[in-house]
Design an enzyme around this catalytic site. Sequence first.
Site, PDB file in Angstrom:
ATOM      1  CG  ASP A  12      24.441 -23.899  48.021  1.00  0.00           C
ATOM      2  OD1 ASP A  12      23.445 -24.325  47.987  1.00  0.00           O
ATOM      3  OD2 ASP A  12      25.282 -24.192  48.704  1.00  0.00           O
ATOM      4  CG  ASP A  36      17.071 -35.191  45.643  1.00  0.00           C
ATOM      5  OD1 ASP A  36      16.298 -34.826  46.500  1.00  0.00           O
ATOM      6  OD2 ASP A  36      16.599 -36.347  45.380  1.00  0.00           O
TER       7      ASP A  36
END
Length: 175
Positions: A12, A36
């Site tokens: 991540d 995003d």
Amino acid sequence: MNKNKLNIIKGDITKLAVDIIVNAANKSLLGGGGVDGAIHKAGGSEILDECIKIRNKQGGCKTGEAVITTGGKLKANYVIHTVGPVWNGGKNHEEELLSNCYRNSLTLAYEHGAKSIAFPCISTGIYRFPKELAAKIAIDEATKFLQRQEIINEVIFVCFDDETYNIYSILLNDA
């Protein structure tokens, strides 16, 4: 150039403690899906507020270009937002535009004195850019950039899935 300056991880990107993370943004800079949306959510309203200011000043961000904002609540100091190309079979200069994403992001990082930068796999999700070609472009641009400067000493490619991680692993081992 020392190959140790290029690294890959599966994970991540919003959790990384690096100087800069790169966001695979859309032209509006107002957040969206995938990485995003995750960056905007994890970074908080400060990132969106700065994106709105940039949008009001210059009308968003064009494909291949890059802009920089605070990292907000992220561990990263800054977020560079770059807009990757939508894959259309390679007929619309997609390779050149993706190269520009990496080159312009690295240039902004350099201008802000960053020592470390993390990239997601730009354009390989909903924009359908072929993963292996995108990885080759990313590694090539980072390698060329690292050879020309001495400030940035770590480029991390953050892969979301095993397939992409394996592509980067093979390409970096062959480099």
